[in-house]
Design an enzyme around this catalytic site. Structure first.
Site, PDB file in Angstrom:
ATOM      1  N   LYS A  48      30.925  38.411  31.256  1.00 17.95           N
ATOM      2  CA  LYS A  48      31.046  36.805  30.945  1.00 17.95           C
ATOM      3  C   LYS A  48      31.810  35.954  32.033  1.00 17.95           C
ATOM      4  O   LYS A  48      32.270  36.674  33.076  1.00 17.95           O
ATOM      5  CB  LYS A  48      31.989  36.919  29.621  1.00 17.95           C
ATOM      6  CG  LYS A  48      33.498  37.305  30.017  1.00 17.95           C
ATOM      7  CD  LYS A  48      34.112  37.818  28.777  1.00 17.95           C
ATOM      8  CE  LYS A  48      35.530  38.540  28.724  1.00 17.95           C
ATOM      9  NZ  LYS A  48      36.162  38.906  27.679  1.00 17.95           N
ATOM     10  N   TYR A 272      54.349  19.385  51.478  1.00 18.19           N
ATOM     11  CA  TYR A 272      54.755  18.442  50.437  1.00 18.19           C
ATOM     12  C   TYR A 272      56.311  18.876  49.951  1.00 18.19           C
ATOM     13  O   TYR A 272      56.606  20.016  49.960  1.00 18.19           O
ATOM     14  CB  TYR A 272      54.117  18.589  49.322  1.00 18.19           C
ATOM     15  CG  TYR A 272      52.493  17.948  49.339  1.00 18.19           C
ATOM     16  CD1 TYR A 272      52.505  16.447  49.700  1.00 18.19           C
ATOM     17  CD2 TYR A 272      51.407  18.507  49.377  1.00 18.19           C
ATOM     18  CE1 TYR A 272      51.417  15.806  49.899  1.00 18.19           C
ATOM     19  CE2 TYR A 272      50.224  17.813  49.482  1.00 18.19           C
ATOM     20  CZ  TYR A 272      50.523  16.162  49.695  1.00 18.19           C
ATOM     21  OH  TYR A 272      48.961  15.665  49.804  1.00 18.19           O
TER      22      TYR A 272
HETATM   23  C1  LIG Z   1      36.592  40.295  27.875  1.00 13.63           C
HETATM   24  C2  LIG Z   1      36.492  41.256  26.672  1.00 13.63           C
HETATM   25  C3  LIG Z   1      36.176  42.685  27.280  1.00 13.63           C
HETATM   26  C4  LIG Z   1      36.486  43.095  28.303  1.00 13.63           C
HETATM   27  O1  LIG Z   1      37.761  43.135  28.680  1.00 13.63           O
HETATM   28  P1  LIG Z   1      38.383  43.648  30.172  1.00 13.63           P
HETATM   29  O2  LIG Z   1      39.930  43.846  29.840  1.00 13.63           O
HETATM   30  O3  LIG Z   1      37.947  42.740  31.144  1.00 13.63           O
HETATM   31  O4  LIG Z   1      37.773  45.056  30.430  1.00 13.63           O
HETATM   32  C5  LIG Z   1      35.749  43.438  25.947  1.00 13.63           C
HETATM   33  N1  LIG Z   1      35.566  42.884  24.787  1.00 13.63           N
HETATM   34  C6  LIG Z   1      35.791  41.767  24.503  1.00 13.63           C
HETATM   35  C7  LIG Z   1      35.429  41.457  22.909  1.00 13.63           C
HETATM   36  C8  LIG Z   1      36.166  40.878  25.468  1.00 13.63           C
HETATM   37  O5  LIG Z   1      36.331  39.496  25.129  1.00 13.63           O
END
Ligand SMILES: *Cc1c(COP(=O)(O)O)cnc(C)c1O
Length: 379
Positions: A48, A272
């Site tokens: 994702k 800054y």
């Molecule tokens: C993002 C996500 C994962 C992966 O999680 P990680 O901690 O990056 O391994 C797995 N299951 C769901 C439902 C997620 O939203």
């Protein structure tokens, strides 16, 4: 003097804020490392948010070559973009859309060979209605909330579904899944509670394969592996076991380059807010990366950078497009205009930069931004 790393010879790298090198071999090795941890249980790949910012179009094929056949994205459009990328390198991959059914868009899932992860009774009902007039129902996964209180069927909804099984009539379920809230905390009682709640939920629903563990969940033990693990972060080098040494290989190298060098002396200040004051003669290098590139402003006066093996501290505030580093102690001839500055330490640099910024490696990765030149190495 201008130096160009040999892997970018034909790139006008001066046009980019810096160089982001993604080691696809390390991604594949990390995938296999997780597969050995689950002792034969299948391991999916969570890609994702553009594979956590690293580029799903390159990372997902590398994972498929390493053996991954199940992929998770968050959004429908991420799945639509991923489908042809995977089909070009590997047939038979499943893609699951974690954020569930987009209202009115049910037909797009089978059209692109994607599976929604149904997250509520309402989504189950909408999916059942959608598949009612199809000859062979397309598969979908179902998410049971066991304590995260984010997505998935609530305990009340689970009761309703278990008591009225006709709500699933005609629905072809591929997986029942749930998600752990505290998997990165070994010995946390909530992990056991969620696993027990998940097993109890599985008993009340049709017998289909189950999936619980994210990256950290894989390291909680075989009880957490079920039929499919769903790691994301660990594939990309984030330490899934924060209280222990990182079992994963670092995937990302991040470099900016020196645009200018200033020789200054007390009582002058840098950047800054005059947030760094010279205590004596010093050399300051201005480097081409800023908070617009995901180098968080919270790293002001805190982060470390490296030129070769020499650590050079970031001084002053991080600005939008630039940082300033103290190169006074660097050997002569090393900190020069055009030289590359590493922004992550060679090992575990991602997690330590995140910690310095008060965040997690996940956020560092997904914040990197579009101004880096991206190089993918596969060796
Ligand atoms: C993002 C996500 C994962 C992966 O999680 P990680 O901690 O990056 O391994 C797995 N299951 C769901 C439902 C997620 O939203």
């Amino acid at each position: 003097m201008t130096t160009s790393p040999n892997n970018t010879e034909d790139v006008a790298w001066e046009r980019f804020c810096g160089l982001m090198t993604v080691d696809l071999t390390a991604v594949g090795d990390n995938y296999r490392r997780l597969t050995s941890e689950t002792r034969g249980r299948e391991v999916a790949a969570v890609v994702k948010a553009n594979a956590y910012g690293l580029g799903a179009a390159r990372v997902a094929p590398a994972l498929a070559r390493a053996g991954a056949r199940k992929f998770f994205v968050a959004q429908l459009d991420e799945g639509i973009a991923l489908r042809p990328v995977l089909d070009a390198v590997q047939t038979g991959c499943d893609i699951f859309v974690l954020n569930g059914l987009v209202p009115g868009a049910a037909a797009e899932y089978p059209l692109h060979n994607l599976q929604p992860v149904l997250n509520s009774l309402g989504e189950v009902e909408a999916w059942q209605r959608f598949i009612a007039d199809r000859k062979t129902p397309p598969p979908a996964a179902l998410h049971i909330d066991t304590g995260m209180n984010r997505l998935g069927l609530s305990p009340r909804e689970l009761d309703v579904l278990a008591d009225t099984p006709e709500r699933l009539r005609g629905v072809l379920l591929s997986y029942l899944l749930s998600h752990l809230a505290c998997a990165d905390e070994l010995g946390e009682a909530k992990n056991t509670q969620q696993r027990i709640a998940f097993v109890a939920a599985l008993r009340r629903l049709p017998a289909v394969p189950a999936s619980l563990a994210n990256s950290s969940g894989i390291f909680l033990g075989h009880d957490y592996h079920f039929d499919l693990a769903r790691p994301g972060a660990a594939l990309y080098g984030v330490n899934p076991t924060p209280s222990r040494p990182n079992p994963m290989l670092q995937v990302l190298r991040l470099q900016g380059k020196i645009l200018q060098i200033r020789e200054i002396d007390a009582p002058q200040t840098v950047g800054y807010g005059a947030a760094h004051r010279a205590r004596g003669p010093m050399r300051v290098a201005t480097v081409s990366v800023g908070y617009a590139d995901g180098f968080f402003r919270a790293l002001s006066n805190k982060a470390k950078a490296w030129i070769g093996d020499d650590m050079v501290p970031v001084v002053g505030r991080v600005s939008m497009d630039l940082i300033t580093v103290d190169v006074t102690a660097a050997p002569p001839g090393v900190a020069v205009v055009g030289a590359w500055v590493d922004l992550l330490a060679p090992k575990d640099g991602l997690d330590s930069l995140a910690e310095t910024a008060g965040t997690i490696g996940y956020e560092v990765l997904t914040a990197l931004g579009p101004r880096y030149h991206r190089v993918y190495r596969d060796h």
